[in-house]
Scaffold this motif. Structure first.
Motif, PDB file in Angstrom:
ATOM      1  N   ARG A 260       3.673   1.210 -13.469  1.00  0.00           N
ATOM      2  CA  ARG A 260       3.687   1.694 -12.083  1.00  0.00           C
ATOM      3  C   ARG A 260       2.549   2.663 -11.789  1.00  0.00           C
TER       4      ARG A 260
ATOM      5  N   GLN B 282      -0.340   2.640 -12.566  1.00  0.00           N
ATOM      6  CA  GLN B 282      -1.658   2.063 -12.290  1.00  0.00           C
ATOM      7  C   GLN B 282      -2.007   2.151 -10.805  1.00  0.00           C
ATOM      8  N   ARG B 283      -0.997   2.439  -9.985  1.00  0.00           N
ATOM      9  CA  ARG B 283      -1.267   2.597  -8.552  1.00  0.00           C
ATOM     10  C   ARG B 283      -1.998   3.900  -8.252  1.00  0.00           C
TER      11      ARG B 283
ATOM     12  N   TYR C 182      -5.491   3.958  -6.987  1.00  0.00           N
ATOM     13  CA  TYR C 182      -5.738   3.555  -5.593  1.00  0.00           C
ATOM     14  C   TYR C 182      -5.522   4.729  -4.653  1.00  0.00           C
ATOM     15  N   TYR C 183      -4.503   5.536  -4.968  1.00  0.00           N
ATOM     16  CA  TYR C 183      -4.265   6.706  -4.125  1.00  0.00           C
ATOM     17  C   TYR C 183      -5.426   7.699  -4.246  1.00  0.00           C
TER      18      TYR C 183
ATOM     19  N   ALA D  51     -10.443   1.013  -8.815  1.00  0.00           N
ATOM     20  CA  ALA D  51      -9.542   0.757  -7.697  1.00  0.00           C
ATOM     21  C   ALA D  51     -10.286   0.035  -6.579  1.00  0.00           C
TER      22      ALA D  51
ATOM     23  N   ARG E 167      -1.721  -9.925 -12.142  1.00  0.00           N
ATOM     24  CA  ARG E 167      -2.194  -8.949 -11.156  1.00  0.00           C
ATOM     25  C   ARG E 167      -3.711  -9.079 -11.064  1.00  0.00           C
TER      26      ARG E 167
ATOM     27  N   GLU F 191      -5.848  -5.965 -11.106  1.00  0.00           N
ATOM     28  CA  GLU F 191      -5.959  -5.173 -12.334  1.00  0.00           C
ATOM     29  C   GLU F 191      -6.808  -5.859 -13.395  1.00  0.00           C
TER      30      GLU F 191
ATOM     31  N   PRO G 180      -2.543  -4.242  -5.003  1.00  0.00           N
ATOM     32  CA  PRO G 180      -1.604  -3.275  -5.574  1.00  0.00           C
ATOM     33  C   PRO G 180      -0.477  -3.008  -4.605  1.00  0.00           C
ATOM     34  N   ASP G 181       0.647  -2.659  -5.169  1.00  0.00           N
ATOM     35  CA  ASP G 181       1.842  -2.434  -4.375  1.00  0.00           C
ATOM     36  C   ASP G 181       1.797  -1.022  -3.790  1.00  0.00           C
ATOM     37  N   LEU G 182       0.985  -0.856  -2.774  1.00  0.00           N
ATOM     38  CA  LEU G 182       0.826   0.473  -2.188  1.00  0.00           C
ATOM     39  C   LEU G 182       1.742   0.581  -0.984  1.00  0.00           C
TER      40      LEU G 182
END
Lengths: 604, 328
Positions: A116, A118-119, A122-123, A215, A257, A260, A291-293
């Protein structure tokens, strides 16, 4: 040849090329010393540096346009940069491999499962870009480029330039001929080593969880033409071999993914069923493209940056509370513009031949300016040499403009505007030897490189002793009192007679900056002392009218006291560097009157 | 149970190991015991000194050549006192102490001119020198100084070695009888195997000492916090002149920096004076240089004081130097 072998050759080549570029980044006469090597090429290939400066400035400076090539290739091939080119990624992969190579297949597969966290990267990317785009909002005018803090290419340049190479400098290796210092390098090194050691825990830790450049590539790779995936024709036996060496933790055996996948292609050959493929077809078990943002996460990241940057500026560091010790290299832009371009790569700090450009710490440039270039005239082999424009010409983003010698010196076409000023020197009269202690010195004036000199001198004959005359005979005086033998014989001591005047005292002989000698000798009431015993002075010549006993002889020392010629000082700091008061220098440069910030103007 | 294995033999073994540790710790304590701490610093007066590089049979030689081509004037002046062969013999290892103080172009004349360096190196090799080292501890960044002034490329292209002032090349020096230069870091590396020393200095205005010529040039052999010597510059120069007894000095007055010294920075600070002075007596050379600088000796007390210290004579006429005009 296996594709993974080709990848390893590519990674090795680019890693060596990167180190080569760092190695050649020394000014010098030898063939390998900055002879047109494209030492900024990796920074220019970096689309995060390009995108960041594009957002803050609306332009792509010169070579930054290379990033278009990287983006185009990513849109074709996927994250090739991460797996095939990125020198930092290669280091992580190497260390991760060494650390985990003896573990069992299942343990290695377990550590390579998508996580998880790995998000987070992106943030981080969103926050950095939001900070860079802040000025686009109608009510905010402050944008700040902070991508360089974690962007792997500037991070690696900074670490190699300021930590690794200095270990080789001055050690007889053909790098910098003298040892170099970098203030605050410890923190940079600590972060670098932490990033490397994190691979002992999880391979490519930095790439998976932190890297904002990765990212960015992850977001682009959803459009990529070619991607890793499974073909329908072969069966999966759930052996997990594909995950054993999966660098990106992208679940190649499951729903892959795509964002990734770093194209390490280790799954391609390890799959015993030959199920894995790199093609334009859709993967058999489906693909996750992005990604699951969450919208909430996105907003929080952007808002965090939107709050952080203006909060940093509440210090007033860009307004009335500017730090006078923050002296930027010659050609640096005004502070707000500078902060919207500098990516903290440390290239200027490495190229500076005198080692005076340093990464700023928290107390010098604030949170926003951490690791941006600052001049330190105490460290290094000299002040800022006025015939040098190396920093501006290596800066990849023109945060330091690529000035010419003419512009720097204010000659030719730039005669009207005068030389570039990095600041101005101030004499601390409470510490300066001739001002505070009646000791001759004037080292600062001698070393001032400006012609006519920006330090002039007030010549005074300071009174040290008064003694009654017992007998005057020709050019000797017998005195009542006690002197240390030879004390007044250094050539700097003069004798006067009380009440007769001392000649042209206080005349500023350096007013024209050329130190005219000779005029004072005819001046009248003072004669140079050439020798002395305990009670007898020997003078250079006879008195015009011999003093009588019981007149008082005065022993004076000739002092040249430095005064800054404000209109000529360029703030190069050579005076500060050479000042013999080594602790807190008696002449110090501050950012007063620097050319880059009009509001720092001092003179009418 | 472990117990059954723990017999007398095992116990004695354990006893021996414990005894070994105790004995080791005791021995270390005894060997390293220091009742005094460090001695008071700065008491040692060890270190090096520069050997006398002068040749007794060449004492008091001087020649002056007028002209604008440095190589020609240098060769002419040298020929007038017997040629370089009189000073450098086959197999000699020569140190050329240049003035590379500032990172400014040769045309500014703040440093020894590269043409002169090249000519001097070549003349040394022609005389049979086995090696020539060109060195200085400049004020500005050393590498920049040697490359920007052109001295580095000139020296290397003519076959000399350039020695930059690395920390490990310095040794403490004490000038016998000196007040100031005591236990002071000296750029000794180049001299480790040298047997000849030639000084190459330009003629420059100097605000503190009045002039920078051959004797002031030795300042560039000092390291450490040498700037404090400006508190008593004339004594310092006198002691430097006592510290270094060169084989020969070459004082280049092809161009003289009349003002704004010692850095200069503008052509208006310079005056073409078309003179090359070669001498085995640095005091005489500097006294002659003072005339080009239009300074009276009374304005340059270090010259008189060096003479009084026995370094040489300020009355250069007494050496009856050969004056060669119009060398071209």
């Amino acid at each position: 040849m296996k594709i993974t072998t080709v990848r390893r050759i590519s990674q090795t080549f680019f890693l060596l090329l990167f180190f080569w570029f760092c190695f050649v980044m020394t000014l010098g006469e030898r063939w390998h010393q900055l002879r047109g090597w494209p030492v900024n090429w990796f920074l220019q290939l970096d689309p995060l540096a390009a995108l960041g400066t594009l957002v803050t400035t609306g332009t792509l400076f010169r070579g930054m346009v290379w990033a278009v090539v990287t983006i185009a290739l990513t849109a074709l091939l996927g994250r090739f940069f991460c797996g095939w080119l990125c020198p930092f990624g290669t280091l992580h992969q190497l260390i991760g491999y060494l650390a985990h190579r003896k573990e069992k297949t299942l343990a290695r597969a377990a550590v390579n499962q998508p996580h998880r966290a790995q998000r987070i990267k992106y943030y981080i990317l969103i926050a950095m870009l939001a900070g860079a785009a802040l000025h686009l909002l109608p009510f905010a005018d402050s944008a700040s480029l902070q991508t360089g803090l974690l962007d792997p290419i500037p991070l690696l340049y900074r670490s190699v330039n300021l930590i690794l190479l200095p270990f080789a400098d001055g050690a007889g290796l053909p790098v910098s001929p003298l040892p170099r210092f970098y203030e605050g390098a410890f923190l940079i090194g600590a972060i670098f080593l932490t990033a490397l050691f994190a691979n002992l825990w999880i391979p490519r830790f930095y790439c998976r969880f932190v890297c904002p450049l990765g990212a960015l590539f992850g977001l682009i790779s959803r459009y990529s033409l070619f991607r890793m995936g499974q073909r329908e024709s072969a069966k999966c036996t759930q052996c997990h071999m594909c995950e054993k060496n999966c660098e990106g933790a992208c679940a190649p055996g499951d729903t892959i993914r795509i964002h990734e996948c770093v194209l390490c292609m280790n799954c391609l050959h390890t799959c015993r069923q030959a199920r894995m493929t790199y093609s334009t077809a859709l993967s058999a078990q489906g693909e996750i493209l992005s990604p699951d943002l969450s919208r909430r996460g996105f907003l929080i990241s952007a808002a965090a940056a939107g709050a952080a940057i203006p909060s940093m500026r509440l210090s007033g560091a860009l307004a009335a509370n500017w730090n006078p010790n923050l002296i930027r290299p010659p050609g640096a832009l005004a502070e707000a513009d500078f902060l919207s371009r500098c990516i903290k790569c440390g290239q200027c700090m490495r190229i500076c031949p005198t080692n005076i450009i340093h990464p700023a710490g928290l107390f010098e440039a604030g949170w926003e300016g951490i690791w941006t270039p600052i001049l330190n005239y105490r460290i290094g082999t000299s002040g800022c040499q006025k015939n040098c424009i190396a920093c501006g010409n290596i800066c990849p983003t023109a945060a330091i403009r690529p000035i010419t010698i003419e512009e720097r010196l204010g000659t030719g076409a730039f005669a009207e505007q005068g030389p570039l000023k990095t600041g101005m020197a101030f004499v601390d009269r409470g510490r300066c030897l001739p001002w505070a202690m009646n000791l001759p010195c004037i080292v600062c004036q001698e070393n001032c490189p400006v012609s006519p000199k920006a330090i002039v001198t007030d010549t005074v004959y300071a009174l040290l002793h008064e003694m009654e005359i017992i007998e005057a005979d020709g050019n000797t005086l017998e005195l009542k009192g006690k002197l240390e033998p030879g004390q007044a014989a250094t050539g700097d001591y003069f004798c006067t007679i009380r009440g007769r005047g001392i000649g042209k005292e206080g005349e500023s002989e350096g007013e024209t900056g050329n130190g005219q000698h000779g005029a004072e000798e005819e001046g009248g009431g003072r004669i140079r002392i050439t020798a002395n015993t305990e009670s007898r002075l020997t003078l250079e010549r006879k008195w015009d009218s011999s003093p009588s006993p019981r007149e008082t002889a005065q022993i004076r020392i000739r002092l040249q006291r430095p005064v800054i010629a404000v209109d000529r000082c360029i703030g190069c700091g050579i005076c500060e560097h050479e000042c013999p008061v080594r602790g807190l220098r008696a002449v110090r440069v501050t950012a007063e009157n620097e050319s880059r910030n009009e509001e720092h103007l001092l003179l009418l | 149970m472990e117990k059954s294995n723990f017999n007398r033999r095992a116990f004695i073994l354990r006893l021996l190991k414990a005894g070994g540790v105790i004995a080791g710790a005791g021995a270390a304590g005894f060997l390293f015991y220091d009742p005094n701490g460090l001695p008071r610093p700065g008491q040692e007066m060890a270190g090096v000194y520069l050997p006398d590089f002068s040749l007794p049979e060449q004492k008091g030689k001087m020649a002056v050549a007028h002209g604008s081509d440095r190589e020609k004037t240098l060769r002419a002046a040298l020929d007038a006192i017997g040629g370089m062969k009189a000073f450098v013999q086959k197999g000699d290892r020569v140190v050329l102490k240049v003035n590379a103080a500032f990172a400014s172009p040769a045309a500014i004349s703040a440093t020894t001119h590269p043409d002169l360096v090249e000519a001097a190196v070549r003349v040394c090799f022609e005389a049979g020198a086995a090696s020539v080292i060109v060195t200085d501890n400049p004020i500005n960044d050393p590498a920049s100084c040697f490359s920007l002034t052109g001295i580095g490329p000139a020296a290397r292209s003519s076959g000399a070695e350039v020695m930059l002032p690395r920390e490990d090349l310095f040794r403490p020096v004490t000038v016998p009888g000196a007040k100031l230069i005591r236990n002071w870091p000296l750029l000794y590396g180049p001299f480790a195997s040298a047997n000849k020393l030639i000084g190459l200095a330009p003629i420059k205005d100097h605000h503190r000492s009045g002039a920078s010529m051959t004797m002031k040039n030795w300042y560039g052999l000092l390291g450490g916090r040498r700037n404090i010597f400006h508190q008593d510059i004339h004594t310092t120069i006198t002691e430097l002149a006592q510290m270094a007894t060169p084989t020969l000095v070459i004082l280049d007055g092809t161009v003289t920096m009349m003002q704004n010294g010692p850095t200069g920075g503008s052509f208006s600070d310079l005056k073409p004076t078309q003179t090359m002075i070669v001498s085995t007596d640095p005091v005489a050379a500097d006294a002659f240089g003072a005339t080009l600088l239009e300074r009276k000796l009374s304005e340059l007390p270090h010259i008189g004081r060096a003479e009084a210290a026995g370094v040489g004579t300020a009355d250069y006429h007494s050496l009856s130097p050969e004056i060669l005009s119009n060398i071209s």
